[in-house]
Design an enzyme around this catalytic site. Sequence first.
Site, mmCIF file in Angstrom:
data_model
loop_
_atom_site.group_PDB
_atom_site.id
_atom_site.type_symbol
_atom_site.label_atom_id
_atom_site.label_comp_id
_atom_site.label_asym_id
_atom_site.label_seq_id
_atom_site.Cartn_x
_atom_site.Cartn_y
_atom_site.Cartn_z
ATOM 1 N N GLY A 1 -10.734 -2.603 3.041
ATOM 2 C CA GLY A 1 -9.701 -2.639 4.077
ATOM 3 C C GLY A 1 -9.737 -1.408 4.966
ATOM 4 O O GLY A 1 -10.711 -0.653 4.987
ATOM 5 N N THR B 1 0.838 -1.203 0.000
ATOM 6 C CA THR B 1 0.000 0.000 0.000
ATOM 7 C C THR B 1 0.874 1.253 0.000
ATOM 8 O O THR B 1 2.005 1.197 0.469
ATOM 9 C CB THR B 1 -0.855 -0.042 1.282
ATOM 10 O OG1 THR B 1 -1.852 -1.025 1.096
ATOM 11 C CG2 THR B 1 -1.491 1.282 1.626
HETATM 12 N N1 ASP Z 1 -3.870 -2.181 4.683
HETATM 13 C C1 ASP Z 1 -4.136 -2.639 3.356
HETATM 14 C C2 ASP Z 1 -5.410 -3.437 3.363
HETATM 15 O O1 ASP Z 1 -5.594 -4.275 4.229
HETATM 16 C C3 ASP Z 1 -3.057 -3.484 2.785
HETATM 17 C C4 ASP Z 1 -1.678 -2.884 2.858
HETATM 18 O O2 ASP Z 1 -1.359 -2.131 3.758
HETATM 19 O O3 ASP Z 1 -0.875 -3.188 1.962
HETATM 20 O O4 ASP Z 1 -6.185 -3.283 2.477
#
Ligand code: ASP
Length: 314
Positions: free
Chosen positions: A210, A180
């Site tokens: 998310g 992300t």
């Molecule tokens: N937090 C993000 C999610 O769960 C994923 C990530 O941080 O890469 O959608």
Amino acid sequence: MASNGKPSGRRKFALALHGGAGMLRRGPNATGTELPYRVIMEQALDHGWILLEQGACACDCVAEVIKILEAAPLFNAGRGSVLTSDGRIEMDAAIMCGKTHRAGAVAAVEGVRHPIELAYRILLDDRFVLLSGNGARAFAEQVGIDFADPEWFITEHRIQELSAAQSAGEITLDHEKFGTVGAVALDCDGNLAAGTSTGGLTNKSFGRVGDSPLIGCGTYADNETCAVSCTGYGEHFIRHVVAHDLASRMRYGKASLHEAADAIIYQRLAPAKALGGLIAIDRKGNISMPFNTNALFRATRDTKGKTTVAIFDS
Ligand code: ASP
């Protein structure tokens, strides 16, 4: 977005960005593999810094920094996002202004080239905070946001990751970085902003949302405390309301930025086996970036102009 055109004078500003936390194997060619990530992070940092120097507001800066990261197929946001269990890309993004507490977010949106831009348009429009799926898409069409075909977003690497995750029966793979992207900024007027953009988790169910677009979970900004962008296994960040918890520790518990950020990541999330990290900035320009994985792709430029670009913990 345009800057406000004011000269930055001697007021302090600062910027931090991330390209995701993860558990990474460090192979013999690690330095070569890391280089393209470092280059893009530095480009994004430089671009954001120029905007801040020109007097741009923190929100404009955060949105523009994230757009650069979204366009790079290396990260799990925009182009290069991970795939859902049915082989599509559904993206989440949010942006929040610490001065006004206005926020804009999109969830499970498809085909939008820059989800952070769409989130920012929702913030500016100010009627809603979070639009999802077809509603987000309709809003994007109304305001003239750029779309792209699936071929622009989907990379070979993500197709392989999906097939590996499906063979292992997992939602994401332990050794994989989450990827992300996010940014937090303090502008020359003393205002904070935070933004986050993601494709989510590999092999996630369609419709899964998310932490990133949920204000207070993966993204939060408040001038009196801090601006925060999180990365990690989102369900944990939602359950622990991580970004708002950090701000609350500062507001009510009088913790410093570092104390609050460390407490959440190491004392709250780590014991719950909740993997991830965050970047946060306060109104003095202090920057904190704790993570309980072995890597967090990150870059900062502090109020003195000192730059750091790093991936691993040591
Ligand atoms: N937090 C993000 C999610 O769960 C994923 C990530 O941080 O890469 O959608």
